[in-house]
Design a protein around this motif. Sequence first.
Motif, PDB file in Angstrom:
ATOM      1  N   LEU A 431       1.166  -0.915  -0.450  1.00 50.79           N
ATOM      2  CA  LEU A 431      -0.278   0.008   0.037  1.00 50.79           C
ATOM      3  C   LEU A 431       0.640   1.414  -0.494  1.00 50.79           C
ATOM      4  N   SER A 432       0.408   2.075  -1.537  1.00 45.15           N
ATOM      5  CA  SER A 432       1.367   2.957  -1.355  1.00 45.15           C
ATOM      6  C   SER A 432       0.345   4.519  -0.781  1.00 45.15           C
ATOM      7  N   LEU A 433       0.839   4.985   0.808  1.00 48.06           N
ATOM      8  CA  LEU A 433       0.309   6.222   0.708  1.00 48.06           C
ATOM      9  C   LEU A 433       0.395   7.607   1.218  1.00 48.06           C
ATOM     10  N   PRO A 434      -0.242   8.211   0.942  1.00 49.55           N
ATOM     11  CA  PRO A 434       0.024   9.892   1.011  1.00 49.55           C
ATOM     12  C   PRO A 434       0.064   9.906   2.818  1.00 49.55           C
ATOM     13  N   ILE A 435       1.213  11.238   3.013  1.00 49.35           N
ATOM     14  CA  ILE A 435       1.261  11.206   4.494  1.00 49.35           C
ATOM     15  C   ILE A 435      -0.060  12.034   5.106  1.00 49.35           C
ATOM     16  N   GLU A 436      -0.520  12.883   4.222  1.00 48.92           N
ATOM     17  CA  GLU A 436      -2.006  13.566   4.449  1.00 48.92           C
ATOM     18  C   GLU A 436      -3.096  12.783   5.005  1.00 48.92           C
ATOM     19  N   GLU A 437      -2.950  11.672   4.087  1.00 46.91           N
ATOM     20  CA  GLU A 437      -4.216  10.536   4.432  1.00 46.91           C
ATOM     21  C   GLU A 437      -4.073  10.206   5.775  1.00 46.91           C
ATOM     22  N   LEU A 438      -2.933   9.940   6.128  1.00 47.50           N
ATOM     23  CA  LEU A 438      -2.217   9.441   7.790  1.00 47.50           C
ATOM     24  C   LEU A 438      -2.881  10.758   8.040  1.00 47.50           C
ATOM     25  N   TYR A 439      -2.776  11.906   8.429  1.00 48.44           N
ATOM     26  CA  TYR A 439      -2.401  13.490   8.791  1.00 48.44           C
ATOM     27  C   TYR A 439      -4.161  13.239   8.988  1.00 48.44           C
ATOM     28  N   ALA A 440      -5.252  12.701   8.168  1.00 49.89           N
ATOM     29  CA  ALA A 440      -6.678  13.276   7.731  1.00 49.89           C
ATOM     30  C   ALA A 440      -7.316  12.099   8.691  1.00 49.89           C
ATOM     31  N   GLN A 441      -6.967  11.013   9.634  1.00 50.36           N
ATOM     32  CA  GLN A 441      -7.480  10.367  10.143  1.00 50.36           C
ATOM     33  C   GLN A 441      -7.836  10.732  11.610  1.00 50.36           C
ATOM     34  N   ARG A 442      -9.751  10.439  11.216  1.00 46.34           N
ATOM     35  CA  ARG A 442     -10.187  11.166  12.575  1.00 46.34           C
ATOM     36  C   ARG A 442      -9.541  10.847  14.234  1.00 46.34           C
ATOM     37  N   GLY A 443      -9.157  11.670  14.569  1.00 45.13           N
ATOM     38  CA  GLY A 443      -8.578  11.294  15.945  1.00 45.13           C
ATOM     39  C   GLY A 443      -9.453  10.959  17.080  1.00 45.13           C
ATOM     40  N   ASN A 444      -9.046  11.384  18.457  1.00 37.56           N
ATOM     41  CA  ASN A 444     -10.366  11.211  19.031  1.00 37.56           C
ATOM     42  C   ASN A 444     -10.569  12.375  19.432  1.00 37.56           C
ATOM     43  N   ILE A 445     -11.482  13.028  20.078  1.00 37.73           N
ATOM     44  CA  ILE A 445     -12.664  14.225  19.878  1.00 37.73           C
ATOM     45  C   ILE A 445     -12.932  14.160  21.801  1.00 37.73           C
ATOM     46  N   LEU A 446     -12.827  15.532  22.204  1.00 37.51           N
ATOM     47  CA  LEU A 446     -13.533  16.374  23.529  1.00 37.51           C
ATOM     48  C   LEU A 446     -14.897  16.188  23.713  1.00 37.51           C
ATOM     49  N   ILE A 447     -15.634  15.652  24.901  1.00 37.81           N
ATOM     50  CA  ILE A 447     -16.747  15.772  24.888  1.00 37.81           C
ATOM     51  C   ILE A 447     -17.027  17.198  25.345  1.00 37.81           C
ATOM     52  N   GLY A 448     -16.596  17.909  26.335  1.00 31.34           N
ATOM     53  CA  GLY A 448     -16.412  19.096  27.808  1.00 31.34           C
ATOM     54  C   GLY A 448     -15.338  18.982  27.759  1.00 31.34           C
ATOM     55  N   ASP A 449     -15.515  19.488  29.017  1.00 27.00           N
ATOM     56  CA  ASP A 449     -14.341  20.054  29.485  1.00 27.00           C
ATOM     57  C   ASP A 449     -13.586  19.260  30.429  1.00 27.00           C
ATOM     58  N   ARG A 542      -8.459  20.440  12.058  1.00 28.35           N
ATOM     59  CA  ARG A 542      -8.929  18.948  12.423  1.00 28.35           C
ATOM     60  C   ARG A 542      -9.083  19.161  14.009  1.00 28.35           C
ATOM     61  N   MET A 543      -8.173  20.163  14.420  1.00 26.50           N
ATOM     62  CA  MET A 543      -7.416  19.722  15.838  1.00 26.50           C
ATOM     63  C   MET A 543      -9.082  20.850  16.957  1.00 26.50           C
ATOM     64  N   ILE A 544      -9.224  21.627  16.015  1.00 28.01           N
ATOM     65  CA  ILE A 544     -10.450  22.272  16.028  1.00 28.01           C
ATOM     66  C   ILE A 544     -11.313  20.675  16.297  1.00 28.01           C
ATOM     67  N   TYR A 545     -11.309  20.996  15.363  1.00 23.48           N
ATOM     68  CA  TYR A 545     -12.332  19.840  15.758  1.00 23.48           C
ATOM     69  C   TYR A 545     -12.725  18.805  16.523  1.00 23.48           C
ATOM     70  N   SER A 546     -11.455  18.112  16.376  1.00 24.38           N
ATOM     71  CA  SER A 546     -11.139  17.296  18.120  1.00 24.38           C
ATOM     72  C   SER A 546     -11.509  18.184  19.090  1.00 24.38           C
ATOM     73  N   LEU A 547     -10.968  19.230  19.410  1.00 21.99           N
ATOM     74  CA  LEU A 547     -11.009  20.114  20.706  1.00 21.99           C
ATOM     75  C   LEU A 547     -12.296  21.445  20.611  1.00 21.99           C
ATOM     76  N   ILE A 548     -13.053  21.114  20.500  1.00 18.81           N
ATOM     77  CA  ILE A 548     -14.610  22.268  20.291  1.00 18.81           C
ATOM     78  C   ILE A 548     -15.330  22.196  21.204  1.00 18.81           C
ATOM     79  N   GLY A 549     -15.364  20.556  21.332  1.00 19.49           N
ATOM     80  CA  GLY A 549     -16.225  20.062  22.983  1.00 19.49           C
ATOM     81  C   GLY A 549     -15.877  20.889  23.632  1.00 19.49           C
ATOM     82  N   THR A 550     -15.073  21.178  24.264  1.00 13.90           N
ATOM     83  CA  THR A 550     -14.155  22.213  26.008  1.00 13.90           C
ATOM     84  C   THR A 550     -15.234  22.749  26.231  1.00 13.90           C
ATOM     85  N   LYS A 551     -15.912  23.544  25.163  1.00 13.69           N
ATOM     86  CA  LYS A 551     -16.473  24.876  25.062  1.00 13.69           C
ATOM     87  C   LYS A 551     -18.768  24.620  25.499  1.00 13.69           C
ATOM     88  N   GLY A 552     -18.512  23.443  25.153  1.00 18.29           N
ATOM     89  CA  GLY A 552     -19.872  22.558  25.526  1.00 18.29           C
ATOM     90  C   GLY A 552     -20.105  22.264  27.014  1.00 18.29           C
TER      91      GLY A 552
END
Length: 750
Positions: A431-449, A542-552
Amino acid sequence: MKIRLKVKHLVFGIAAVLLFIPLMSLVIAPQVNLYMLEKRLAKGDEAAKDDLLQMLEEGHLLASQEWGLIEDYMIEGDRFYRFDVYVGPAFSQVDDRDDVSFSWPEKRPYIEKYVQEGPVNDYYAKAAKDLMMYFEELGDWSNADDVLVKAAERLKDDMYRFDKQDLLLERVRLALRFNKLQEANLYVQNVIATLNEDDAFIRGEVGELKARIILREGRVEEAYQDIQKQLTAYEKQFRQQKADKTETYTDDQAHYDMLQLIAIRLIEVRQSNTDASNVEGKVVRSNGEPVQRVGVFLRKEHDVNRSIGEDEPYQIVTDEQGRFNFQGVVPGNYQIFLGLKFDQIDGWVYPIDMYDWITIDGSEDITHDITLQKLFDVKSPINGERITGDTIQFSWEAVDDAAYYNISMDVPIDSGSIGRSIKTHIKGTELSLPIEELYAQRGNILIGDEETVDGSVILGVANPNIRLSWRVEAFDDDGKLITRTNGYRLNDDTMGNLPSFRLQERQLTDADRLLIDDKIEAALSAYMDNYDHNPDDLHSLRMIYSLIGTKGDGTFETRNELAYPYTQALVEKEEGASALPYISDLVGYHYNREEWSDVVHWFHFYRELNNNDREGFDYVQGKYGHAQMMQGKLSEAREAFEKSQEPEYGNRFVGKWLALELYLGTSFSDVVQLARQHPEPPDSYGKHEDWEKMLIGMEDEAREDDHYRETLQKGIQQYIEGGEQALNHWLSEVKDKPAMKQFLKAVKGD
């Protein structure tokens, strides 16, 4: 000056020296050696094992010290420590003790001596159980039983009355594991004869074992009546405790819960006019070699997520041919866990996933063979290779009969690692994969503070300072796991290449450093500033998507509201399949809000980008089918439901599909057949709906009511046109038809 020494003084001096030599060698030296030995053993020094065995063999220690060494380093007494590794569909668990352990050839003579002559104390019953389990693994029931009998005879003091009864109960369990029902019956009666009013805990265990014996003998009705008597007695006891205000969750309650579960299964057996079943099979390696002395645990659906313990009702050890046989298994859904020694699993894998269930309905016996498969090796990247370019090349060994491969990576955290899928259904071994596809992997998200957050875990793959590992799984044409690259590799012959690499393509930003320092709010603010200044900054988005839950407020609903505009932006900016997880989020967001037209809208985008990758597609398609159903587009819904039925992903929408078929006029017999072909498997918590059983119940009700189908279709119509609220109102007005009400409540998700 002359010193005069009398002859008698000289004689006394020589005698003292002569006495000191044996005192030193036989008393003082052994005590010093024992002190030094115990320090080495405490550090896990394996070389100290031989010295301990030699010390016991020489016999220069006090008897209490010899017994103490056996107690501290040889007696285990817990069935968990019988095996090094327990592997099952839901999880695996490992005996991770770092102390010195002895093999049975090394410790057997000392354990036998302890059981025969050792002190009667808190270790004694444990030693007897250890020796019993040793003989059980050899298939030697007679000697195993004899150990328990003789050990129980030595426990004469009332102080150890519980231990004695426990050993006698173990005789019953042992006889059941060897399918010796006549002996089990006799032994359980012997235990009953020893009980008094203070033995509530033992009485509960006896009742459970007695019911299992009766059931194994095929006397279902008698087993059911016996359990009902016990349940009635417990309920009376609990009412009294409540009146006395002394109720607590005790061992009595635990046994009551277990008896209730058995009673429920027995009711199903009685209603279906079936019997308990036998489950047999064998454990072999892929080369045909049988694996003997493997622990096999048949576990009920409500037990599969808890650790394996001594009280497992269905447990056995394979014989010399790798065979096992469970008799009198109550109908239900089960999974098989294995207990193995390190040398049995080293370089091999038990290929099973969380959806592999054995369904027992009592209509027939089950044969379930288990084949351990050899691990295969990765080729590249390996051994922490630094990846500095914009692509990464993965390669691995080919596996016979593999139709495709799935590749995943693991991001390290303090307590282990978090797995993330990279690519699925790969046809080939590269498998030949662009590095950007690894960075694009959806990571952990925060639900609250959250109070404790590891920022480096949120940053994940984008952190160039961490070492990532990767693994490959091989599947056959039916989507069944064949083998994998990750597993127990414990020596040079099985170790293989280390599947690890470092992504060095990017540098940490200031916002990244704040995140690694766990300054979550400051990091989020910095990422948002970066994105405001540069809308093409995908990493910050991408990092905003993961961290934005801290404002909830800590709820998924609020987090998803906050994340919605950023999720939409990611869908627009991510390329190709990298956008799929975010489109799936949007489908789910609108699905939960019952915004059906938006579900359909985003599903079309999802399907267009999916490129026939079934990973998660069936679940999203099920939501789409439900949305079409709720908009009255019934033919589109039927087609979507039919396509979404894949056991691998749980058939979570099969109930809605069956309701639609009934609404469209499909006969009960045909819908029952659909339910039989597409059963809803238990989820990871063992929960599921038995749609076939509910449909059969409705079919029986329909025979007594000529207008039954008309009433049923009206109820389903209420659900389609008015949703759950309308259906709830309609159900409240239906006075009979319990099977119909149960079905419709299950359809709407109660």
